[in-house]
Design a protein around this motif. Structure first.
Motif, PDB file in Angstrom:
ATOM      1  N   LEU A  15      45.709  39.558  39.915  1.00 39.48           N
ATOM      2  CA  LEU A  15      45.470  38.344  39.186  1.00 39.48           C
ATOM      3  C   LEU A  15      44.071  38.166  39.091  1.00 39.48           C
ATOM      4  O   LEU A  15      43.143  38.378  40.194  1.00 39.48           O
ATOM      5  CB  LEU A  15      46.058  37.210  39.889  1.00 39.48           C
ATOM      6  N   GLY A  16      43.415  37.706  38.124  1.00 35.46           N
ATOM      7  CA  GLY A  16      41.915  37.446  37.828  1.00 35.46           C
ATOM      8  C   GLY A  16      41.304  38.828  37.480  1.00 35.46           C
ATOM      9  O   GLY A  16      42.117  39.981  37.383  1.00 35.46           O
ATOM     10  N   GLN A  17      39.974  38.805  37.344  1.00 35.23           N
ATOM     11  CA  GLN A  17      39.164  39.920  37.053  1.00 35.23           C
ATOM     12  C   GLN A  17      39.280  41.005  38.105  1.00 35.23           C
ATOM     13  O   GLN A  17      38.818  40.500  39.119  1.00 35.23           O
ATOM     14  CB  GLN A  17      37.813  39.247  36.503  1.00 35.23           C
ATOM     15  N   GLY A  18      39.910  41.972  37.817  1.00 32.38           N
ATOM     16  CA  GLY A  18      39.832  43.094  38.938  1.00 32.38           C
ATOM     17  C   GLY A  18      40.973  43.037  39.977  1.00 32.38           C
ATOM     18  O   GLY A  18      41.027  43.667  40.929  1.00 32.38           O
ATOM     19  N   GLY A  19      41.703  41.683  39.968  1.00 35.09           N
ATOM     20  CA  GLY A  19      42.905  41.460  41.027  1.00 35.09           C
ATOM     21  C   GLY A  19      42.085  41.030  42.489  1.00 35.09           C
ATOM     22  O   GLY A  19      40.971  40.664  42.293  1.00 35.09           O
ATOM     23  N   TYR A  20      43.046  40.865  43.354  1.00 30.66           N
ATOM     24  CA  TYR A  20      42.576  40.283  44.565  1.00 30.66           C
ATOM     25  C   TYR A  20      43.359  41.097  45.721  1.00 30.66           C
ATOM     26  O   TYR A  20      44.326  41.223  45.705  1.00 30.66           O
ATOM     27  CB  TYR A  20      42.841  38.762  44.797  1.00 30.66           C
ATOM     28  N   ASP A  21      42.495  41.787  46.583  1.00 32.45           N
ATOM     29  CA  ASP A  21      42.962  42.217  47.839  1.00 32.45           C
ATOM     30  C   ASP A  21      43.261  41.334  48.917  1.00 32.45           C
ATOM     31  O   ASP A  21      42.258  40.965  49.438  1.00 32.45           O
ATOM     32  CB  ASP A  21      42.161  43.499  48.337  1.00 32.45           C
ATOM     33  N   LEU A  22      44.454  41.141  49.265  1.00 36.38           N
ATOM     34  CA  LEU A  22      45.000  40.214  50.232  1.00 36.38           C
ATOM     35  C   LEU A  22      45.093  40.879  51.452  1.00 36.38           C
ATOM     36  O   LEU A  22      45.923  41.766  51.685  1.00 36.38           O
ATOM     37  CB  LEU A  22      46.294  39.383  49.754  1.00 36.38           C
ATOM     38  N   SER A  23      44.305  40.672  52.558  1.00 32.67           N
ATOM     39  CA  SER A  23      44.549  41.287  53.881  1.00 32.67           C
ATOM     40  C   SER A  23      45.336  40.812  54.693  1.00 32.67           C
ATOM     41  O   SER A  23      46.127  39.550  54.495  1.00 32.67           O
ATOM     42  CB  SER A  23      42.993  41.254  54.753  1.00 32.67           C
ATOM     43  N   TRP A  24      45.888  41.585  55.670  1.00 35.13           N
ATOM     44  CA  TRP A  24      46.842  40.991  56.562  1.00 35.13           C
ATOM     45  C   TRP A  24      46.542  39.837  57.357  1.00 35.13           C
ATOM     46  O   TRP A  24      47.132  38.821  57.700  1.00 35.13           O
ATOM     47  CB  TRP A  24      47.400  42.089  57.594  1.00 35.13           C
ATOM     48  N   ILE A  25      45.370  39.602  57.792  1.00 32.93           N
ATOM     49  CA  ILE A  25      44.743  38.654  58.624  1.00 32.93           C
ATOM     50  C   ILE A  25      44.920  37.312  57.812  1.00 32.93           C
ATOM     51  O   ILE A  25      44.893  36.194  58.203  1.00 32.93           O
ATOM     52  CB  ILE A  25      43.476  38.951  59.128  1.00 32.93           C
TER      53      ILE A  25
END
Length: 242
Positions: A15-25
Motif C-alpha cells: 500500500l502506497g509507494q514501495g509498500g509498508y513493512d509492518l513489524s511484529w512489535i
C-alpha cells in the motif's frame, strides 16, 4: 529478543509507494492500543492494562528509530495510565465508582482551553527547539544508564502546527480521560482526524487507515460517554462545581 526489533517484519503491505513493512512489535503495540481505546470507551478499567503495554512497546519502537522526544512522551503516557488505573479503581463506601462520567464545568473548560491554546502556540513556534531539547535529555538519561546511543540528526518539523496540535491535545485528552470527562473523546476525534490527513499526505497509508479506525472508536466513545453523563445528571458547560 527478535520480537522487540523493528526489523522483525510480520508482513509487507503493498500500500502506497514501495509498500509498508509492518513489524511484529508495531502490530502488537497497535493492537493493544486499539484495545485500550475500545475498552476506555466502554468505561472498563482493563483499558489501562492494554494502554501500559501499548506505550511500552511504542517506547521501544521510538528508541530503535531514534525518536527520543516521542519516547519521553510515552513515559508520560505510562505514568498517566498508572494514575488513571488508580483513579478509576477508587470506590465509595457503597462500592460504587468514585469517579463518574461527566462534562467539564464552564470555568474548568475555560482553564483547559486557555492552557491548550497557550501550549499550542508555544509549541508551533518552538517545536524544533523543544524536541531537540527533549531528545538531548533522553539521550543523556540513556547514556547514564549505560546504553550505547548517540544524538540523532534532527530535521525541521514538516507540519509544526499540526504536530504541535496532536502533541498538546493528546496530553490534555489523556489527562481528561483519567478524570472521566466526556471532552476527552472530542479531543481524540480531533487528534485522529488530523492524524489521518497528516499520514495520508506523508504517504503512510497504513497508519492513516489505522487512525480512521481510531476515529470511529473515538466517535463511539463520545456517544457512549455523552449518554452516561446525561444519566449521571451532568450537562455540558454547566456552572456547577465538579
Amino acid at each position: 529478543m527478535d520480537f522487540l526489533s523493528t526489523s522483525n517484519i510480520m508482513i509487507h503491505i503493498p500500500l502506497g509507494q514501495g509498500g509498508y513493512d509492518l513489524s511484529w512489535i508495531e502490530a502488537v503495540g497497535t493492537l493493544f492500543g486499539l484495545l485500550c481505546i475500545w475498552y476506555a470507551s466502554q468505561e472498563k478499567i482493563i483499558n489501562y492494562a492494554f494502554g501500559l503495554i501499548n506505550v511500552s512497546l511504542f517506547a521501544v519502537i521510538f528508541f530503535q528509530i531514534q525518536l527520543y522526544a516521542s519516547l519521553l512522551l510515552q513515559i508520560f503516557f505510562f505514568a498517566a495510565n498508572i494514575y488513571g488505573w488508580y483513579a478509576w479503581s477508587r470506590q465509595t463506601s457503597d462500592n460504587q465508582a468514585e469517579l463518574k462520567i461527566r462534562w467539564l464545568s464552564r470555568p474548568t473548560a475555560a482553564i483547559w482551553t486557555t492552557i491548550s491554546i497557550v501550549c499550542l502556540l508555544f509549541m508551533t513556534y518552538n517545536i524544533d527547539v523543544v524536541f531537540a531539547f527533549l531528545t538531548k535529555i533522553s539521550v543523556s538519561l540513556m547514556q547514564a544508564l549505560g546504553l550505547n546511543v548517540v544524538l540523532p540528526e534532527l530535521q525541521p518539523d514538516a507540519f509544526p502546527f499540526w504536530d504541535s496540535a496532536m502533541m498538546v491535545l493528546s496530553i490534555v485528552a489523556m489527562v481528561l480521560m483519567t478524570r472521566k470527562y466526556v471532552e476527552n473523546w472530542i479531543l481524540w476525534v480531533i487528534i485522529d482526524v488530523i492524524s489521518v490527513v497528516i499520514f495520508a499526505l506523508q504517504g503512510v497509508y497504513v497508519m492513516a487507515l489505522e487512525y480512521v479506525l481510531l476515529t470511529a472508536i473515538a466517535l463511539n466513545g463520545a456517544w457512549l460517554w455523552i449518554k452516561s453523563a446525561r444519566e449521571n445528571g451532568s450537562q455540558p458547560l454547566s456552572v456547577a462545581a465538579e
